[in-house]
Design a protein around this motif. Sequence first.
Motif, mmCIF file in Angstrom:
data_model
loop_
_atom_site.group_PDB
_atom_site.id
_atom_site.type_symbol
_atom_site.label_atom_id
_atom_site.label_comp_id
_atom_site.label_asym_id
_atom_site.label_seq_id
_atom_site.Cartn_x
_atom_site.Cartn_y
_atom_site.Cartn_z
ATOM 1 N N THR A 167 -3.676 -11.397 -3.238
ATOM 2 C CA THR A 167 -3.337 -10.464 -2.170
ATOM 3 C C THR A 167 -4.356 -9.339 -2.144
ATOM 4 O O THR A 167 -4.567 -8.668 -3.160
ATOM 5 C CB THR A 167 -1.940 -9.883 -2.359
ATOM 6 O OG1 THR A 167 -0.970 -10.940 -2.424
ATOM 7 C CG2 THR A 167 -1.585 -8.956 -1.203
ATOM 8 N N ILE A 168 -4.960 -9.137 -0.977
ATOM 9 C CA ILE A 168 -5.886 -8.020 -0.806
ATOM 10 C C ILE A 168 -5.148 -6.889 -0.108
ATOM 11 O O ILE A 168 -4.322 -7.121 0.784
ATOM 12 C CB ILE A 168 -7.139 -8.446 -0.009
ATOM 13 C CG1 ILE A 168 -8.184 -7.336 0.000
ATOM 14 C CG2 ILE A 168 -6.775 -8.890 1.415
ATOM 15 C CD1 ILE A 168 -9.528 -7.768 0.584
ATOM 16 N N SER A 169 -5.440 -5.666 -0.526
ATOM 17 C CA SER A 169 -4.833 -4.500 0.095
ATOM 18 C C SER A 169 -5.818 -3.339 0.010
ATOM 19 O O SER A 169 -6.801 -3.399 -0.745
ATOM 20 C CB SER A 169 -3.517 -4.135 -0.577
ATOM 21 O OG SER A 169 -3.717 -3.819 -1.943
ATOM 22 N N ARG A 170 -5.558 -2.313 0.793
ATOM 23 C CA ARG A 170 -6.442 -1.154 0.781
ATOM 24 C C ARG A 170 -5.629 0.122 0.872
ATOM 25 O O ARG A 170 -4.544 0.141 1.465
ATOM 26 C CB ARG A 170 -7.453 -1.224 1.920
ATOM 27 C CG ARG A 170 -6.861 -1.156 3.314
ATOM 28 C CD ARG A 170 -7.906 -1.490 4.387
ATOM 29 N NE ARG A 170 -9.004 -0.535 4.407
ATOM 30 C CZ ARG A 170 -10.188 -0.763 4.955
ATOM 31 N NH1 ARG A 170 -10.432 -1.927 5.533
ATOM 32 N NH2 ARG A 170 -11.133 0.166 4.949
ATOM 33 N N ASP A 171 -6.186 1.173 0.285
ATOM 34 C CA ASP A 171 -5.593 2.496 0.368
ATOM 35 C C ASP A 171 -6.682 3.405 0.929
ATOM 36 O O ASP A 171 -7.587 3.819 0.196
ATOM 37 C CB ASP A 171 -5.130 2.958 -1.013
ATOM 38 C CG ASP A 171 -4.398 4.279 -0.972
ATOM 39 O OD1 ASP A 171 -4.608 5.059 -0.011
ATOM 40 O OD2 ASP A 171 -3.620 4.546 -1.896
ATOM 41 N N ASN A 172 -6.608 3.684 2.212
ATOM 42 C CA ASN A 172 -7.654 4.492 2.847
ATOM 43 C C ASN A 172 -7.665 5.933 2.350
ATOM 44 O O ASN A 172 -8.697 6.599 2.407
ATOM 45 C CB ASN A 172 -7.503 4.456 4.366
ATOM 46 C CG ASN A 172 -7.868 3.102 4.958
ATOM 47 O OD1 ASN A 172 -8.590 2.313 4.341
ATOM 48 N ND2 ASN A 172 -7.365 2.831 6.147
ATOM 49 N N ALA A 173 -6.531 6.406 1.858
ATOM 50 C CA ALA A 173 -6.487 7.768 1.308
ATOM 51 C C ALA A 173 -7.260 7.865 -0.008
ATOM 52 O O ALA A 173 -7.778 8.926 -0.357
ATOM 53 C CB ALA A 173 -5.043 8.195 1.102
ATOM 54 N N LYS A 174 -7.327 6.747 -0.714
ATOM 55 C CA LYS A 174 -8.022 6.723 -2.003
ATOM 56 C C LYS A 174 -9.379 6.032 -1.919
ATOM 57 O O LYS A 174 -10.063 5.891 -2.928
ATOM 58 C CB LYS A 174 -7.161 6.015 -3.050
ATOM 59 C CG LYS A 174 -5.869 6.737 -3.381
ATOM 60 C CD LYS A 174 -5.098 6.011 -4.463
ATOM 61 C CE LYS A 174 -3.834 6.761 -4.829
ATOM 62 N NZ LYS A 174 -3.043 6.072 -5.879
ATOM 63 N N ASN A 175 -9.754 5.568 -0.715
ATOM 64 C CA ASN A 175 -11.019 4.849 -0.547
ATOM 65 C C ASN A 175 -11.135 3.691 -1.530
ATOM 66 O O ASN A 175 -12.189 3.485 -2.169
ATOM 67 C CB ASN A 175 -12.215 5.791 -0.709
ATOM 68 C CG ASN A 175 -12.399 6.713 0.478
ATOM 69 O OD1 ASN A 175 -11.646 6.671 1.441
ATOM 70 N ND2 ASN A 175 -13.393 7.584 0.399
ATOM 71 N N THR A 176 -10.063 2.946 -1.638
ATOM 72 C CA THR A 176 -10.017 1.874 -2.633
ATOM 73 C C THR A 176 -9.443 0.604 -2.023
ATOM 74 O O THR A 176 -8.490 0.664 -1.240
ATOM 75 C CB THR A 176 -9.175 2.306 -3.845
ATOM 76 O OG1 THR A 176 -9.746 3.481 -4.420
ATOM 77 C CG2 THR A 176 -9.138 1.209 -4.903
ATOM 78 N N VAL A 177 -10.021 -0.513 -2.407
ATOM 79 C CA VAL A 177 -9.493 -1.819 -2.026
ATOM 80 C C VAL A 177 -9.118 -2.560 -3.304
ATOM 81 O O VAL A 177 -9.775 -2.389 -4.344
ATOM 82 C CB VAL A 177 -10.502 -2.607 -1.181
ATOM 83 C CG1 VAL A 177 -11.785 -2.892 -1.936
ATOM 84 C CG2 VAL A 177 -9.877 -3.890 -0.640
ATOM 85 N N TYR A 178 -8.057 -3.333 -3.215
ATOM 86 C CA TYR A 178 -7.517 -4.025 -4.379
ATOM 87 C C TYR A 178 -7.476 -5.530 -4.136
ATOM 88 O O TYR A 178 -7.411 -5.992 -2.995
ATOM 89 C CB TYR A 178 -6.094 -3.543 -4.676
ATOM 90 C CG TYR A 178 -5.973 -2.050 -4.852
ATOM 91 C CD1 TYR A 178 -5.567 -1.235 -3.799
ATOM 92 C CD2 TYR A 178 -6.256 -1.444 -6.070
ATOM 93 C CE1 TYR A 178 -5.452 0.128 -3.946
ATOM 94 C CE2 TYR A 178 -6.138 -0.071 -6.229
ATOM 95 C CZ TYR A 178 -5.738 0.707 -5.163
ATOM 96 O OH TYR A 178 -5.621 2.075 -5.320
ATOM 97 N N LEU A 179 -7.479 -6.259 -5.220
ATOM 98 C CA LEU A 179 -7.231 -7.690 -5.155
ATOM 99 C C LEU A 179 -6.259 -8.031 -6.282
ATOM 100 O O LEU A 179 -6.630 -8.003 -7.457
ATOM 101 C CB LEU A 179 -8.513 -8.503 -5.294
ATOM 102 C CG LEU A 179 -8.330 -10.010 -5.103
ATOM 103 C CD1 LEU A 179 -7.965 -10.321 -3.646
ATOM 104 C CD2 LEU A 179 -9.602 -10.770 -5.503
ATOM 105 N N GLN A 180 -5.038 -8.321 -5.896
ATOM 106 C CA GLN A 180 -4.030 -8.766 -6.863
ATOM 107 C C GLN A 180 -4.155 -10.272 -6.993
ATOM 108 O O GLN A 180 -4.022 -10.999 -6.004
ATOM 109 C CB GLN A 180 -2.636 -8.380 -6.395
ATOM 110 C CG GLN A 180 -1.520 -8.852 -7.317
ATOM 111 C CD GLN A 180 -1.559 -8.155 -8.670
ATOM 112 O OE1 GLN A 180 -1.742 -6.951 -8.754
ATOM 113 N NE2 GLN A 180 -1.385 -8.933 -9.735
ATOM 114 N N MET A 181 -4.389 -10.723 -8.194
ATOM 115 C CA MET A 181 -4.599 -12.142 -8.445
ATOM 116 C C MET A 181 -3.513 -12.648 -9.377
ATOM 117 O O MET A 181 -3.420 -12.208 -10.526
ATOM 118 C CB MET A 181 -5.983 -12.379 -9.065
ATOM 119 C CG MET A 181 -7.126 -11.801 -8.246
ATOM 120 S SD MET A 181 -8.751 -12.246 -8.872
ATOM 121 C CE MET A 181 -8.734 -11.378 -10.443
ATOM 122 N N ASN A 182 -2.695 -13.539 -8.876
ATOM 123 C CA ASN A 182 -1.616 -14.140 -9.651
ATOM 124 C C ASN A 182 -1.862 -15.633 -9.800
ATOM 125 O O ASN A 182 -2.609 -16.234 -9.028
ATOM 126 C CB ASN A 182 -0.281 -13.906 -8.958
ATOM 127 C CG ASN A 182 0.072 -12.440 -8.819
ATOM 128 O OD1 ASN A 182 -0.294 -11.608 -9.661
ATOM 129 N ND2 ASN A 182 0.767 -12.098 -7.752
#
Length: 115
Positions: free
Chosen positions: A69-84
Amino acid sequence: QVQLVESGGGLVQPGGSLRLSCAASGFTFRIYAMSWYRQAPGKERELVARIACACDITNYADSVKGRFTISRDNAKNTVYLQMNGLKPQDAAVYYCNALRLTDYWGQGTQVTVSS
């Protein structure tokens, strides 16, 4: 100065989980599509997941659908990749990418999946 700094890689057993983060700076993060790519030894770099800038539409490689699952937090200028449900074939260097009229790349973070 544009920077994309990935973190969160490491060694995990098959079936395990990791969460990658990519901290961005030096550009207007919220207007860029953000992606995760990966490159395994001897293979071409491939797109894993992408999230659009304005509407958060996501796209995934068939090989990771339902597990990542990819997600982003524009307030933190960060993108994530949750890998299960990680598999040995997921092992690679994972790169963060920012795309608009030009694109930027991070330095990569190693993901190793092994028992």
